[in-house]
Design a protein around this motif. Structure first.
Motif, PDB file in Angstrom:
ATOM      1  N   PHE A  47       0.832  -1.200   0.000  1.00  0.00           N
ATOM      2  CA  PHE A  47       0.000   0.000   0.000  1.00  0.00           C
ATOM      3  C   PHE A  47       0.869   1.253   0.000  1.00  0.00           C
ATOM      4  O   PHE A  47       0.590   2.228  -0.716  1.00  0.00           O
ATOM      5  N   ALA A  48       1.945   1.249   0.784  1.00  0.00           N
ATOM      6  CA  ALA A  48       2.851   2.396   0.823  1.00  0.00           C
ATOM      7  C   ALA A  48       3.484   2.642  -0.544  1.00  0.00           C
ATOM      8  O   ALA A  48       3.581   3.790  -1.012  1.00  0.00           O
ATOM      9  N   VAL A  49       3.909   1.570  -1.208  1.00  0.00           N
ATOM     10  CA  VAL A  49       4.526   1.713  -2.531  1.00  0.00           C
ATOM     11  C   VAL A  49       3.504   2.233  -3.540  1.00  0.00           C
ATOM     12  O   VAL A  49       3.817   3.095  -4.377  1.00  0.00           O
ATOM     13  N   LYS A  50       2.280   1.736  -3.473  1.00  0.00           N
ATOM     14  CA  LYS A  50       1.217   2.230  -4.359  1.00  0.00           C
ATOM     15  C   LYS A  50       1.029   3.735  -4.180  1.00  0.00           C
ATOM     16  O   LYS A  50       0.963   4.487  -5.160  1.00  0.00           O
ATOM     17  N   VAL A  51       0.956   4.190  -2.933  1.00  0.00           N
ATOM     18  CA  VAL A  51       0.764   5.611  -2.647  1.00  0.00           C
ATOM     19  C   VAL A  51       1.929   6.426  -3.197  1.00  0.00           C
ATOM     20  O   VAL A  51       1.733   7.484  -3.817  1.00  0.00           O
ATOM     21  N   LEU A  52       3.153   5.947  -2.997  1.00  0.00           N
ATOM     22  CA  LEU A  52       4.335   6.674  -3.454  1.00  0.00           C
ATOM     23  C   LEU A  52       4.408   6.758  -4.977  1.00  0.00           C
ATOM     24  O   LEU A  52       4.677   7.818  -5.540  1.00  0.00           O
ATOM     25  N   VAL A  53       4.168   5.638  -5.645  1.00  0.00           N
ATOM     26  CA  VAL A  53       4.250   5.633  -7.112  1.00  0.00           C
ATOM     27  C   VAL A  53       3.156   6.517  -7.707  1.00  0.00           C
ATOM     28  O   VAL A  53       3.403   7.296  -8.633  1.00  0.00           O
ATOM     29  N   ALA A  77      -3.205  -7.195  -1.102  1.00  0.00           N
ATOM     30  CA  ALA A  77      -1.856  -6.675  -1.312  1.00  0.00           C
ATOM     31  C   ALA A  77      -1.417  -6.893  -2.758  1.00  0.00           C
ATOM     32  O   ALA A  77      -0.705  -6.054  -3.339  1.00  0.00           O
ATOM     33  N   LEU A  78      -1.821  -8.004  -3.353  1.00  0.00           N
ATOM     34  CA  LEU A  78      -1.551  -8.219  -4.785  1.00  0.00           C
ATOM     35  C   LEU A  78      -2.182  -7.108  -5.613  1.00  0.00           C
ATOM     36  O   LEU A  78      -1.599  -6.623  -6.591  1.00  0.00           O
ATOM     37  N   ALA A  79      -3.393  -6.697  -5.218  1.00  0.00           N
ATOM     38  CA  ALA A  79      -4.078  -5.616  -5.939  1.00  0.00           C
ATOM     39  C   ALA A  79      -3.326  -4.300  -5.789  1.00  0.00           C
ATOM     40  O   ALA A  79      -3.186  -3.532  -6.761  1.00  0.00           O
ATOM     41  N   TYR A  80      -2.824  -4.010  -4.581  1.00  0.00           N
ATOM     42  CA  TYR A  80      -2.053  -2.780  -4.384  1.00  0.00           C
ATOM     43  C   TYR A  80      -0.769  -2.799  -5.215  1.00  0.00           C
ATOM     44  O   TYR A  80      -0.378  -1.781  -5.798  1.00  0.00           O
ATOM     45  N   LEU A  81      -0.112  -3.952  -5.265  1.00  0.00           N
ATOM     46  CA  LEU A  81       1.107  -4.071  -6.066  1.00  0.00           C
ATOM     47  C   LEU A  81       0.784  -3.895  -7.549  1.00  0.00           C
ATOM     48  O   LEU A  81       1.531  -3.240  -8.294  1.00  0.00           O
ATOM     49  N   HIS A  82      -0.330  -4.454  -7.979  1.00  0.00           N
ATOM     50  CA  HIS A  82      -0.805  -4.291  -9.353  1.00  0.00           C
ATOM     51  C   HIS A  82      -1.053  -2.815  -9.660  1.00  0.00           C
ATOM     52  O   HIS A  82      -0.642  -2.302 -10.700  1.00  0.00           O
ATOM     53  N   ILE A  86       0.852  -0.471 -12.516  1.00  0.00           N
ATOM     54  CA  ILE A  86       0.103   0.269 -13.534  1.00  0.00           C
ATOM     55  C   ILE A  86       0.458   1.754 -13.464  1.00  0.00           C
ATOM     56  O   ILE A  86       0.649   2.418 -14.488  1.00  0.00           O
ATOM     57  N   ALA A  87       0.575   2.283 -12.241  1.00  0.00           N
ATOM     58  CA  ALA A  87       0.872   3.706 -12.072  1.00  0.00           C
ATOM     59  C   ALA A  87       2.241   4.069 -12.626  1.00  0.00           C
ATOM     60  O   ALA A  87       2.444   5.183 -13.129  1.00  0.00           O
ATOM     61  N   LYS A  88       3.202   3.161 -12.559  1.00  0.00           N
ATOM     62  CA  LYS A  88       4.539   3.451 -13.081  1.00  0.00           C
ATOM     63  C   LYS A  88       4.634   3.212 -14.582  1.00  0.00           C
ATOM     64  O   LYS A  88       5.661   3.486 -15.203  1.00  0.00           O
ATOM     65  N   GLY A  89       3.549   2.708 -15.189  1.00  0.00           N
ATOM     66  CA  GLY A  89       3.518   2.517 -16.633  1.00  0.00           C
ATOM     67  C   GLY A  89       3.697   1.085 -17.084  1.00  0.00           C
ATOM     68  O   GLY A  89       3.734   0.805 -18.282  1.00  0.00           O
ATOM     69  N   GLU A  90       3.785   0.146 -16.148  1.00  0.00           N
ATOM     70  CA  GLU A  90       3.934  -1.269 -16.489  1.00  0.00           C
ATOM     71  C   GLU A  90       2.543  -1.876 -16.649  1.00  0.00           C
ATOM     72  O   GLU A  90       2.038  -2.581 -15.779  1.00  0.00           O
ATOM     73  N   THR A  91       1.922  -1.588 -17.779  1.00  0.00           N
ATOM     74  CA  THR A  91       0.526  -1.990 -17.985  1.00  0.00           C
ATOM     75  C   THR A  91       0.372  -3.376 -18.590  1.00  0.00           C
ATOM     76  O   THR A  91      -0.741  -3.882 -18.690  1.00  0.00           O
ATOM     77  N   SER A  92       1.464  -3.970 -19.020  1.00  0.00           N
ATOM     78  CA  SER A  92       1.413  -5.319 -19.591  1.00  0.00           C
ATOM     79  C   SER A  92       2.731  -6.013 -19.292  1.00  0.00           C
ATOM     80  O   SER A  92       3.657  -5.414 -18.757  1.00  0.00           O
ATOM     81  N   GLY A  93       2.786  -7.281 -19.629  1.00  0.00           N
ATOM     82  CA  GLY A  93       4.002  -8.037 -19.375  1.00  0.00           C
ATOM     83  C   GLY A  93       3.766  -9.153 -18.378  1.00  0.00           C
ATOM     84  O   GLY A  93       2.691  -9.294 -17.797  1.00  0.00           O
TER      85      GLY A  93
END
Length: 231
Positions: A47-53, A77-82, A86-93
């Motif tokens: 969650f912290a990483v999601k907020v920061l990104v 937590a998987l959803a927060y990491l997802h 997505i926020a950093k631009g990694e939308t696929s892969g």
């Protein structure tokens, strides 16, 4: 702070930056030695990483580290990491698809609806952990990233919406955490997949007999019901 700013509220930039700096310091701390703490540890870390990104901070090293812990995470937590990827631009892969597969594997069908069966862990009770909360968080994460034209992937989202609506009691869910996450997820869903306000007539028939007819105009949580004898 980020959510409030996005909604056009006046938020102190200094306070936001201090909050981000605090989260970065906490993320740098050593992980717990007690194995039992890992589900809750990965929950707050993601969650912290999601907020920061989402706030524009680079967290690539934390994303790589936490992705390595994915086997030990609760579903939310998987959803927060997802969300963070997505926020950093990694939308696929491969990594994004792996997280989506894990979330989808946790979705259980139930009489035309479906919900996330969350990890039962006593430490997660500090997060007000519940199936309703996790279903809402996963729905919100998948809906934000989904292409409305991808009908095969949209179908599970509809069934989660149906489940969330059926488990309400007196128009609400179990607590403020469930209410907040459920409302956020439902708003995300309808803005993405139902942008046009309802304007239609619905009819239910049994053979040639019309059982129920109703017109729906505009958005409403009201439903139309009719009791029919079993005979």
């Amino acid at each position: 702070f980020k959510t409030a700013a996005d909604l056009k509220y006046d938020v102190s930039r200094e306070m936001r930056e201090r909050g981000y700096s605090y989260l970065e310091r906490q993320l740098a701390a050593k992980p717990p030695a007690n194995e039992g703490w890992w589900p809750s540890y990965t929950a707050w870390q993601t969650f912290a990483v999601k907020v920061l990104v989402e706030g524009g901070r680079n967290q690539d090293s934390s994303l790589n580290r936490l992705y390595g812990y994915r086997e030990r995470m609760p579903v939310f937590a998987l959803a927060y990491l997802h969300d963070a990827m997505i926020a950093k631009g990694e939308t696929s892969g491969a990594r994004v698809e792996d997280l989506r597969r894990r979330m989808n594997n946790a979705i259980l069908p139930e009489a035309g609806a479906s919900h996330v069966e969350e990890l039962a862990d006593p430490y997660l009770l500090w997060f007000w952990n519940s199936n309703v909360r996790s279903t809402a968080i996963v729905l919100n994460s998948l809906a934000r990233a989904m292409d409305p034209a991808d009908s095969a992937r949209v179908a599970p989202l509809r069934s989660m919406v149906r489940w969330l609506m059926t488990v309400r009691k007196d128009g609400r869910w179990g607590n403020t955490q469930e209410n907040a996450h459920a409302m956020q997820a439902l708003v995300t869903y309808y803005r993405k997949f139902e942008p046009e306000a309802p304007d239609f007539r619905a009819m239910v028939r049994l053979g040639d007999e019309e059982l129920l007819r109703e017109e729906f105009r505009g958005r409403s949580a009201e439903s139309t019901t009719k009791q029919i004898p079993m005979a």
